[in-house]
Scaffold this motif. Structure first.
Motif, short mmCIF file in Angstrom:
data_model
loop_
_atom_site.label_atom_id
_atom_site.label_comp_id
_atom_site.label_asym_id
_atom_site.label_seq_id
_atom_site.Cartn_x
_atom_site.Cartn_y
_atom_site.Cartn_z
N GLU A 66 -1.65 8.57 -13.34
CA GLU A 66 -2.56 7.44 -14.08
C GLU A 66 -1.79 6.68 -14.91
O GLU A 66 -2.18 5.83 -15.54
N PRO A 117 -2.68 -0.34 -10.50
CA PRO A 117 -2.72 -1.26 -9.39
C PRO A 117 -3.38 -2.63 -9.78
O PRO A 117 -4.48 -2.42 -10.39
N MET A 157 -8.11 4.96 -6.92
CA MET A 157 -7.01 4.68 -8.16
C MET A 157 -7.72 4.31 -9.32
O MET A 157 -8.38 3.18 -9.29
N GLU A 158 -7.63 5.28 -10.14
CA GLU A 158 -8.55 5.28 -11.36
C GLU A 158 -8.46 3.76 -12.14
O GLU A 158 -9.40 3.39 -12.65
N ARG A 159 -7.11 3.36 -12.23
CA ARG A 159 -6.93 2.02 -13.20
C ARG A 159 -6.94 0.63 -12.27
O ARG A 159 -6.42 -0.09 -12.73
N LEU A 160 -7.38 0.53 -11.22
CA LEU A 160 -7.42 -0.59 -10.08
C LEU A 160 -8.08 -1.53 -10.93
O LEU A 160 -9.29 -1.80 -11.45
N HIS A 184 1.79 6.10 -7.14
CA HIS A 184 0.75 6.97 -7.30
C HIS A 184 0.78 8.43 -7.52
O HIS A 184 0.72 9.18 -8.29
N ALA A 216 2.30 1.66 -3.36
CA ALA A 216 1.45 2.09 -4.40
C ALA A 216 1.17 3.51 -4.19
O ALA A 216 1.04 4.42 -5.10
N ALA A 217 1.08 3.81 -2.86
CA ALA A 217 0.86 5.40 -2.46
C ALA A 217 2.04 6.38 -3.20
O ALA A 217 1.86 7.32 -3.92
N SER A 221 0.79 -1.18 -0.09
CA SER A 221 0.06 -0.10 0.00
C SER A 221 0.72 1.18 0.22
O SER A 221 0.58 2.18 -0.59
N PHE A 253 -8.97 1.10 -2.06
CA PHE A 253 -8.06 1.80 -3.22
C PHE A 253 -9.05 2.21 -4.37
O PHE A 253 -8.62 2.24 -5.68
#
Length: 305
Positions: free
Chosen positions: A47, A51, A74-77, A42, A38-39, A35, A71
């Motif tokens: 973008e 994830p 996050m747009e593309r999870l 990001h 990821a943060a 996490s 999460f």
């Protein structure tokens, strides 16, 4: 201890300069290490980051739903259902190191597949310093270090928290403003419940380990262990009602630690242990008996495999 603000600034810049204007996938597990990675990623590339959470079937109870909620910003999870592929790959395997290598390779293949669809050249993952020490020191191969296959179809693997201990990762998580459900969450092994099952991984054992761990975490939350869980060791004879049963043996493990490199078994009151065993044997039909592990690290590792 790491100076969190300086670390965050340096890590973001390193990710940005390494990946540039290309895409990357992040191996997201829901634990604090991935996490934080990821943060940071990001923040660095926005973008361009994809994830990817792989539902291996080896995860804690409610894990997938928790990931989806935590999460969602996050747009593309991407949430990948891969339970059948992981269980098929693990069929018949009993050796702990072989399990870790099989899981490590399967993870990489899942991420490679998602990377091709997203036109991503890099993999970001939450490897931390103890993972590297234990893998390189032949204590055990971590799926994201010693468990990786020799050939990996990525231009590079980016590990922004590779030099941090667990307590330092938590400090960074707090500085980044991550929710307590992530920042303060108990550690969970990358190979998941597979390393809390001694011997072959089966759906029955997985369900037992998953339900028993949920009970242990719930009962021991007030006692603030560094890590607490249940493991399935084998089978033994028991009695339920008027019937003789040959059911699973579940070991309860609860430890205190700073960074996971060493740990002490937590001293728990008898009534607490009895309440845990009563819930496990009373609500999980195929459990015959419950044990409490009093072994420190060393000589034991925290996880069972």
């Amino acid at each position: 201890m790491v100076e969190t603000d300086a670390f965050i600034e340096e890590a973001v810049e390193e990710i940005r300069s390494t990946i540039g204007d290309r895409n990357a996938v992040i191996a997201l597990s829901g634990g604090v290490d991935s996490s934080v990675a990821a943060a940071l990623a990001h923040e660095a590339i926005g973008e361009q980051l994809v994830p990817v959470y792989v539902d291996t079937g080896l995860m804690r109870k409610g894990e997938t739903e928790q990931i989806r909620e935590t999460f969602s910003f996050m747009e593309r999870l991407q949430i990948v259902s891969a339970q059948e592929r992981f269980l098929d790959a693990l069929a018949g395997i009993t050796d702990p190191e072989e399990k870790r290598h099989v899981i490590g390779e399967q993870f990489i293949r899942e991420f490679e597949r998602e990377a091709r669809e997203s036109d991503a050249d890099f993999l970001v993952q939450g490897t931390i310093y103890p993972d590297r020490i234990e893998s390189e020191g032949n204590i055990k191969s971590h799926h994201n270090v010693g468990g990786l296959p020799d050939v990996v179809d990525f231009e590079g693997i980016v590990e922004p928290v590779r030099d941090l201990y667990k307590d330092e990762v938590r400090d960074v998580a707090r500085a980044l403003g991550l929710e307590a459900v992530v920042a303060e969450r108990m550690p969970f092994p990358g190979p998941g419940l597979a390393v809390r099952i001694v011997g072959e991984v089966t759906e029955s054992k997985l369900e037992t380990a998953r339900e028993a761990t949920a009970i242990v975490e719930d009962e021991l939350e007030p006692y603030e262990p560094w890590q607490a869980f249940a493991a399935v060791l084998g089978k033994a004879t028991g009695v339920k009602g008027d019937n003789r049963v040959h059911g699973h043996v579940v070991a309860v493990r609860s430890v205190e630690s700073r960074d996971g490199m060493t740990a002490r078994a937590q001293e728990l009151d008898w009534d607490v242990l009895q309440r845990i065993q009563s819930r496990i044997t009373g609500t999980i039909p195929n459990v015959a008996r419950v044990l409490y592990d009093v072994t420190h690290k060393p000589p034991a590792t925290i996880e069972y495999e």
